[in-house]
Design a protein around this motif. Sequence first.
Motif, mmCIF file in Angstrom:
data_model
loop_
_atom_site.group_PDB
_atom_site.id
_atom_site.type_symbol
_atom_site.label_atom_id
_atom_site.label_comp_id
_atom_site.label_asym_id
_atom_site.label_seq_id
_atom_site.Cartn_x
_atom_site.Cartn_y
_atom_site.Cartn_z
ATOM 1 N N TRP A 32 0.828 -1.210 0.000
ATOM 2 C CA TRP A 32 0.000 0.000 0.000
ATOM 3 C C TRP A 32 0.859 1.256 0.000
ATOM 4 C CZ3 TRP A 32 -3.540 -2.177 4.367
ATOM 5 C CH2 TRP A 32 -4.462 -3.084 3.809
ATOM 6 N N LYS A 33 1.991 1.189 0.694
ATOM 7 C CA LYS A 33 2.910 2.336 0.698
ATOM 8 C C LYS A 33 3.446 2.568 -0.717
ATOM 9 C CE LYS A 33 7.145 4.137 2.693
ATOM 10 N NZ LYS A 33 8.290 3.881 3.563
ATOM 11 N N ALA A 34 3.835 1.487 -1.390
ATOM 12 C CA ALA A 34 4.354 1.596 -2.760
ATOM 13 C C ALA A 34 3.289 2.148 -3.717
ATOM 14 C CB ALA A 34 4.862 0.240 -3.241
ATOM 15 N N GLU A 35 2.026 1.838 -3.449
ATOM 16 C CA GLU A 35 0.925 2.327 -4.290
ATOM 17 C C GLU A 35 0.541 3.768 -3.958
ATOM 18 O OE1 GLU A 35 -2.281 -0.385 -3.522
ATOM 19 O OE2 GLU A 35 -1.270 -2.062 -4.482
ATOM 20 N N GLY A 36 1.086 4.326 -2.882
ATOM 21 C CA GLY A 36 0.750 5.683 -2.474
ATOM 22 C C GLY A 36 -0.572 5.794 -1.737
ATOM 23 N N ARG A 37 -1.032 4.684 -1.171
ATOM 24 C CA ARG A 37 -2.318 4.678 -0.464
ATOM 25 C C ARG A 37 -2.231 5.182 0.964
ATOM 26 N NH1 ARG A 37 -6.707 0.534 -1.547
ATOM 27 N NH2 ARG A 37 -6.462 -0.031 -3.719
ATOM 28 N N LEU A 38 -1.070 5.090 1.579
ATOM 29 C CA LEU A 38 -0.956 5.351 3.014
ATOM 30 C C LEU A 38 -0.817 6.837 3.330
ATOM 31 C CD1 LEU A 38 1.367 2.443 4.163
ATOM 32 C CD2 LEU A 38 -1.136 2.519 4.054
ATOM 33 N N VAL A 39 -1.485 7.225 4.396
ATOM 34 C CA VAL A 39 -1.394 8.583 4.938
ATOM 35 C C VAL A 39 -0.888 8.426 6.373
ATOM 36 C CG1 VAL A 39 -2.645 10.693 5.499
ATOM 37 C CG2 VAL A 39 -3.358 9.312 3.522
ATOM 38 N N PRO A 40 0.448 8.456 6.577
ATOM 39 C CA PRO A 40 0.980 8.308 7.926
ATOM 40 C C PRO A 40 0.694 9.551 8.762
ATOM 41 C CG PRO A 40 2.685 7.949 6.255
ATOM 42 C CD PRO A 40 1.500 8.529 5.572
ATOM 43 N N PHE A 41 0.327 9.333 10.019
ATOM 44 C CA PHE A 41 0.003 10.460 10.895
ATOM 45 C C PHE A 41 0.190 10.035 12.342
ATOM 46 C CE2 PHE A 41 -2.753 13.464 13.143
ATOM 47 C CZ PHE A 41 -2.406 14.652 12.520
ATOM 48 N N CYS A 42 0.753 10.928 13.143
ATOM 49 C CA CYS A 42 0.836 10.704 14.588
ATOM 50 C C CYS A 42 -0.003 11.774 15.263
ATOM 51 C CB CYS A 42 2.272 10.768 15.090
ATOM 52 S SG CYS A 42 2.347 10.579 16.900
ATOM 53 N N ALA A 43 -1.113 11.372 15.831
ATOM 54 C CA ALA A 43 -2.021 12.316 16.474
ATOM 55 C C ALA A 43 -1.351 13.033 17.646
ATOM 56 C CB ALA A 43 -3.281 11.592 16.946
ATOM 57 N N GLU A 44 -0.531 12.329 18.395
ATOM 58 C CA GLU A 44 0.071 12.927 19.580
ATOM 59 C C GLU A 44 1.101 13.994 19.231
ATOM 60 O OE1 GLU A 44 1.355 9.808 22.279
ATOM 61 O OE2 GLU A 44 -0.475 8.681 21.827
ATOM 62 N N VAL A 45 1.881 13.755 18.182
ATOM 63 C CA VAL A 45 2.945 14.686 17.810
ATOM 64 C C VAL A 45 2.453 15.722 16.800
ATOM 65 C CG1 VAL A 45 5.224 14.879 16.723
ATOM 66 C CG2 VAL A 45 4.764 13.028 18.335
ATOM 67 N N GLU A 46 1.952 15.247 15.659
ATOM 68 C CA GLU A 46 1.547 16.159 14.591
ATOM 69 C C GLU A 46 0.291 16.943 14.942
ATOM 70 O OE1 GLU A 46 2.180 14.390 10.458
ATOM 71 O OE2 GLU A 46 2.259 12.629 11.770
ATOM 72 N N GLY A 47 -0.622 16.313 15.664
ATOM 73 C CA GLY A 47 -1.870 16.976 16.000
ATOM 74 C C GLY A 47 -1.866 17.597 17.381
ATOM 75 N N GLY A 48 -1.308 16.884 18.342
ATOM 76 C CA GLY A 48 -1.354 17.339 19.719
ATOM 77 C C GLY A 48 -0.171 18.188 20.144
ATOM 78 N N GLY A 49 0.878 18.209 19.310
ATOM 79 C CA GLY A 49 2.044 19.025 19.610
ATOM 80 C C GLY A 49 2.911 18.502 20.742
ATOM 81 N N LEU A 50 2.774 17.232 21.085
ATOM 82 C CA LEU A 50 3.581 16.665 22.160
ATOM 83 C C LEU A 50 4.993 16.368 21.655
ATOM 84 C CD1 LEU A 50 0.931 14.290 23.746
ATOM 85 C CD2 LEU A 50 1.737 16.484 24.641
#
Length: 165
Positions: A32-50
Amino acid sequence: MERILVSACLMGQRVRYDGGAKTSSDELLAAWKAEGRLVPFCAEVEGGGLPVPRPAAEIESGAGGAAVIAGAARVLTTGGDDVTAAFLSGAQAALAVATSFGVRVAIPKEGSPSCGALNIYDGTFRGRRTPGQGVTTALLELHGIKVFTEEHIADAAAYLRDLDR
């Protein structure tokens, strides 16, 4: 092509509380990564600013993400600091990213107070787990995004096939 929200730590990003990653070697994730399907995200760091690293955090009394969203429980660090606002902000940011990509499937890191899908730690910081969801997972599911753990990626693939039909 269906996009999939996935915990950044499963993709090798060092965003966990201890500064590490939990890189998955799953072949479907790699495809899925090779196909460009994945959207990596860390809620705690990217969203929560921790920060990374940061003190471990658990939902008090193992109450679960829905209770945090409802204002009936808090997310606390080992030192007793209340980081609920950061976890709620992270969950909202994850939902916003998922919505912007049209995501209908998510694969979070099991056990986390943000991402746990089937179980979370019980709030005692003794390594004990209890059935429940993290804050981000609960919010995603409240908005119709189907969540699968990293142990159930084959189930996610079957679900995706059904969506493609």
